[in-house]
Design an enzyme around this catalytic site. Structure first.
Site, mmCIF file in Angstrom:
data_model
loop_
_atom_site.group_PDB
_atom_site.id
_atom_site.type_symbol
_atom_site.label_atom_id
_atom_site.label_comp_id
_atom_site.label_asym_id
_atom_site.label_seq_id
_atom_site.Cartn_x
_atom_site.Cartn_y
_atom_site.Cartn_z
ATOM 1 N N GLU A 74 0.736 -1.089 0.023
ATOM 2 C CA GLU A 74 0.092 0.049 0.041
ATOM 3 C C GLU A 74 0.714 1.102 -0.318
ATOM 4 O O GLU A 74 0.567 2.446 -0.638
ATOM 5 C CB GLU A 74 -0.952 0.027 1.097
ATOM 6 C CG GLU A 74 -2.005 -0.942 1.135
ATOM 7 C CD GLU A 74 -2.852 -0.961 -0.105
ATOM 8 O OE1 GLU A 74 -3.117 0.151 -0.517
ATOM 9 O OE2 GLU A 74 -3.146 -1.951 -0.574
ATOM 10 N N SER A 103 19.269 -7.791 -9.168
ATOM 11 C CA SER A 103 18.132 -7.898 -10.020
ATOM 12 C C SER A 103 17.994 -8.666 -11.193
ATOM 13 O O SER A 103 17.325 -9.421 -11.440
ATOM 14 C CB SER A 103 17.651 -6.500 -10.624
ATOM 15 O OG SER A 103 17.256 -5.520 -9.448
ATOM 16 N N HIS A 129 2.933 -10.036 -9.598
ATOM 17 C CA HIS A 129 4.553 -10.456 -9.708
ATOM 18 C C HIS A 129 5.254 -9.207 -8.718
ATOM 19 O O HIS A 129 6.085 -9.236 -8.206
ATOM 20 C CB HIS A 129 5.235 -10.388 -10.860
ATOM 21 C CG HIS A 129 6.575 -10.722 -11.104
ATOM 22 N ND1 HIS A 129 7.198 -9.452 -11.405
ATOM 23 C CD2 HIS A 129 7.242 -11.652 -11.062
ATOM 24 C CE1 HIS A 129 8.539 -9.897 -11.393
ATOM 25 N NE2 HIS A 129 8.621 -11.207 -11.253
ATOM 26 N N SER A 130 4.859 -7.945 -9.205
ATOM 27 C CA SER A 130 5.383 -6.941 -8.534
ATOM 28 C C SER A 130 4.367 -5.840 -8.514
ATOM 29 O O SER A 130 3.481 -6.034 -9.161
ATOM 30 C CB SER A 130 6.857 -6.346 -9.000
ATOM 31 O OG SER A 130 6.478 -5.754 -10.385
#
Length: 481
Positions: free
Chosen positions: A157, A243, A372-373
């Protein structure tokens, strides 16, 4: 398991699972490739033994000649060759000859079974597989999973409100985190991908540092130079996440080989998703781990999707565990939503990896309930009903809660109290992280070289001149001086 059909249409018995090699009493010594062996040559067999062997071979050959020639082709064992010269001597594989043209089919047997300990209602399926964990440890597993879930909701959030730039939740995969983390030694080296925050949380990483990393504030051990959720902690033997997909796999193998050479009585665990297993680094890592005989546990989270690509479009074989035997890896598939199954498999794999210096592959079947993200909208490629099924019917947290309720170790009042207190802890860490300043911009140039080289000094001077002229266009008041 149904019998397998051959290319000719003949039915054959079920393909037997390969038995695990017997445990060795002693650790394997480090690799001695390139060194001259000091072992003495084997003594030649006695004349009596040679005569007995020759007689046995003649008898077997006579039986083969008398056998009927009809019927399906069969493979000859080593003992059935009239002479050792007729057995295949190719250095690339250990196999027998076949006298019938037959291609190996990829789907002639049912899939590799999924090991589990408890069902969806939290009941132990086989008492012999119950790890018999004490109440205190089970409570730690549960509280870690639920605390991670609470942190995920708040930080998700937070990103949606523009307070942080990026986030990735762990919804539905919490059992793979804590089940495996609990089975490791504290000194075992962890290489994560980017959805293993629960492993670090289980090892005691504090909430304020999780928040500091995601906010990139002055308390962030990475000094604000990494994307959110790219955690790392030297003290807890958790290598900083990078990453690019699968880069950690060959790195983990190298670390495991170094540990083996040092005879350090430790293991390496390397986490990745089934999508990352399609990268070339995964194949290189598997092969090096097997040939160098490294004490490493490859832990694949098969959660159904590589971002938006379902497993049906990622591979045609039987998942990731099926690849292990081809590389020489001891392999198993487990129910990733069963924290006890994950614990048992990881603990045994870790023990044998250290004792025998060999790699293991665990494929944990689970489901990614969240997007996923924060850069992804999973409703574009999967249905809400599909997500709701896994969230409501087969969630690792609810399964463990059922187990605790069945044992009388938890009740609704404790659940409400823990949910309230855990949310309070996360919110306090969240508010503290938001109030802290960002790291000094000068830290952009540090921690790469022991002595800063000329080109970095020039870049730092250029940044200083730029900020002197245009500093009013940057929020420098939010950064440490």
């Amino acid at each position: 398991m149904a019998p397998a059909a051959s290319a000719s249409g003949a039915r054959r018995g079920p393909a037997p699972l390969l038995p695990a090699p017997p445990l060795r009493a002693q650790r394997r010594p480090p690799s001695t490739r390139g060194h001259t062996s000091s072992l003495k040559p084997r003594p030649r067999p006695s004349k009596m033994a040679a005569m007995a062997a020759t007689a046995a071979l003649r008898t077997l050959r006579w039986r083969l000649l008398r056998a009927p020639s009809s019927g399906p082709a069969r493979r000859l064992s080593t003992a059935e060759f009239p002479s050792l010269e007729e057995k295949p001597q190719f250095p690339g594989a250990s196999a027998d000859f076949a006298d019938r043209l037959e291609f190996i089919q990829p789907n002639v047997i049912s899939g590799i079974p999924i090991y589990r300990v408890m069902d969806r209602q939290g009941h132990i399926v086989s008492p012999a597989e119950d790890p018999q964990l004490p109440k205190e440890l089970v409570l730690k597993l549960y509280k870690t999973m639920t605390l991670l879930n609470t942190m995920d909701r708040i930080l998700y959030e937070s990103q949606r409100q523009g307070r942080i730039s990026f986030y990735m939740t762990n919804y539905g995969e919490e059992g793979t985190h804590v089940g495996s983390a609990a089975a490791l030694d504290d000194t075992d080296l962890v290489f994560g991908q980017y959805r293993e925050a629960g492993v670090l949380m289980y090892r005691g990483y504090p909430l304020d540092l999780f928040m500091a990393q995601c906010y990139g504030n002055a308390s962030d051990p990475g000094k604000g130079r990494q994307m959110p959720v790219h955690y790392g902690c030297r003290d807890r033997h958790f290598v900083t996440i990078s990453s690019p997909l699968a880069t950690q796999i060959p790195q983990a193998v190298g670390a495991a080989y170094a540990i083996k050479r040092a005879d350090a009585n430790r293991a390496v665990i390397c986490y990745f998703g089934e999508g990352a297993a399609s990268e070339g680094d995964a194949h290189a890592g598997f092969n090096f781990a097997a040939t160098l005989e490294c004490p490493i546990v490859f832990f694949c989270r098969n959660n159904g999707y590589a971002i938006s690509t379902p497993t049906s479009e990622q591979y045609r074989g039987d998942g990731i565990a099926a690849r292990g035997p081809g590389y020489g890896l001891m392999s198993i598939r487990v129910d990733g939503n069963d924290v006890f199954a994950v614990y048992n498999a990881t603990k045994e794999a870790r023990r044998r990896a250290v004792a025998e210096n060999q790699p293991f592959l665990i494929e944990a079947m689970t489901y990614r309930i969240g997007h996923h993200s924060t850069s992804d909208d999973s409703s574009a490629y999967r249905s809400v009903d599909e997500v709701n099924y896994w969230d409501k019917q087969d969630h690792p947290i609810s399964r463990l809660r059922h187990y605790m309720l069945n044992r009388g170790w938890w009740d609704e009042e404790e659940e409400k109290g823990w949910r309230k207190s855990s949310r309070k802890m996360v919110m306090e860490a969240f508010e503290q992280a938001e109030r802290k300043l960002k790291p000094n911009p000068q830290l952009l140039f540090s921690d790469v070289y022991r002595e800063m080289p000329p080109h970095l000094r020039r870049q730092r001077a250029a940044l200083e001149r730029h900020l002197q002229h245009y500093g009013e266009h940057y929020p420098l008041e939010h950064f440490e001086k």
